[in-house]
Design a protein around this motif. Structure first.
Motif, short mmCIF file in Angstrom:
data_model
loop_
_atom_site.label_atom_id
_atom_site.label_comp_id
_atom_site.label_asym_id
_atom_site.label_seq_id
_atom_site.Cartn_x
_atom_site.Cartn_y
_atom_site.Cartn_z
N THR A 79 0.84 -1.20 0.00
CA THR A 79 0.00 0.00 0.00
C THR A 79 0.88 1.26 0.00
O THR A 79 0.43 2.31 -0.48
N LEU A 80 2.09 1.15 0.51
CA LEU A 80 3.01 2.29 0.48
C LEU A 80 3.43 2.59 -0.97
O LEU A 80 3.37 3.73 -1.42
N GLY A 81 3.81 1.55 -1.67
CA GLY A 81 4.16 1.72 -3.09
C GLY A 81 2.96 2.07 -3.95
O GLY A 81 3.09 2.73 -4.98
N LYS A 119 -0.16 7.84 -8.38
CA LYS A 119 0.25 9.13 -8.96
C LYS A 119 0.73 8.96 -10.39
O LYS A 119 0.43 9.78 -11.26
N GLN A 120 1.50 7.90 -10.64
CA GLN A 120 2.00 7.66 -11.99
C GLN A 120 0.86 7.29 -12.95
O GLN A 120 0.83 7.77 -14.08
N PRO A 134 -8.08 7.74 -7.73
CA PRO A 134 -8.21 6.93 -6.52
C PRO A 134 -9.57 6.24 -6.38
O PRO A 134 -9.67 5.18 -5.79
N GLU A 135 -10.61 6.82 -6.93
CA GLU A 135 -11.95 6.22 -6.83
C GLU A 135 -12.42 5.65 -8.16
O GLU A 135 -13.54 5.18 -8.26
N SER A 136 -11.56 5.72 -9.17
CA SER A 136 -11.99 5.27 -10.50
C SER A 136 -10.87 4.53 -11.22
O SER A 136 -10.12 5.11 -11.97
N GLY A 137 -10.75 3.26 -10.92
CA GLY A 137 -9.80 2.41 -11.62
C GLY A 137 -8.49 2.14 -10.91
O GLY A 137 -7.74 1.28 -11.34
N SER A 138 -8.20 2.87 -9.86
CA SER A 138 -6.96 2.58 -9.12
C SER A 138 -7.22 2.52 -7.61
O SER A 138 -6.37 2.89 -6.82
N ARG A 139 -8.39 2.01 -7.26
CA ARG A 139 -8.73 1.88 -5.84
C ARG A 139 -7.77 0.92 -5.13
O ARG A 139 -7.41 1.14 -3.99
N TYR A 140 -7.40 -0.16 -5.79
CA TYR A 140 -6.49 -1.12 -5.17
C TYR A 140 -5.16 -0.46 -4.81
O TYR A 140 -4.66 -0.61 -3.70
N PHE A 141 -4.59 0.26 -5.75
CA PHE A 141 -3.30 0.89 -5.49
C PHE A 141 -3.40 2.03 -4.48
O PHE A 141 -2.44 2.33 -3.80
N TYR A 142 -4.56 2.65 -4.39
CA TYR A 142 -4.76 3.77 -3.48
C TYR A 142 -5.44 3.32 -2.19
O TYR A 142 -5.92 4.12 -1.41
N ALA A 143 -5.44 2.05 -1.94
CA ALA A 143 -6.20 1.36 -0.89
C ALA A 143 -6.63 2.20 0.31
O ALA A 143 -7.81 2.28 0.62
N TYR A 144 -5.71 2.80 1.01
CA TYR A 144 -6.05 3.53 2.23
C TYR A 144 -6.04 5.04 2.04
O TYR A 144 -6.34 5.78 2.98
#
Length: 151
Positions: free
Chosen positions: A80-82, A88-89, A98-108
């Motif tokens: 979750t840190l990475g 951002k990339q 963060p709420e549209s397609g990259s929720r997993y990477f932006y988890a918290y």
């Protein structure tokens, strides 16, 4: 994302059945990532039926002890840190957020540091006598996840 889902979903199902999690002091409900992956996959065009047909990984880490679970969680919680950097990339080059397609990477989201600190405290207070098992479990999780993604 589909490969992550194939690895994480079966492990989460296994973990949720494990009583050891109830005594670790972590709110596992907020730490489960498969729902975030499902949301991302749907946002990216998959249907729920297609997601259920994704192949699950057949070689998962052994998670019979608290120390083994902590090793696995070290990998997932650490990612979750990475994920903050990856989000951002992705947003620079793709119409994702963060709420549209990259929720997993932006988890918290903004609570990433807090969630990592909570996990770190649990890890340090639970892993002192079995630190080698925790480390070996983390290494095995990395190894199996890498093999699964490359498959």
């Amino acid at each position: 994302l589909a490969k992550f889902y194939g690895f994480i979903k079966p492990v989460e199902e296994q973990l949720m059945e494990d009583e050891a999690l109830n005594h670790m002091g972590l709110d596992m409900g907020i730490r489960m990532k498969s729902k975030l992956l499902e949301d991302d996959l749907i946002h990216l065009g998959m249907t729920p039926d297609e997601i259920t047909l994704l192949p699950p990984c057949s070689r998962l880490p052994e998670l019979r002890t608290r120390a083994q679970i902590l090793g696995y969680l070290y990998v997932l919680e650490g990612s979750t840190l990475g994920g903050q950097v990856i989000t951002k990339q992705l947003m620079k080059f793709l119409p994702l957020g963060p709420e549209s397609g990259s929720r997993y990477f932006y988890a918290y989201g903004q609570e990433t540091k807090l969630r990592w600190t909570e996990f770190r405290e649990v890890l340090l207070s639970n892993a002192t006598e079995d630190s080698d098992v925790v480390i070996n479990s983390a290494i095995e999780t990395f190894r199996l996840l890498d093999a699964w993604i490359r498959e």
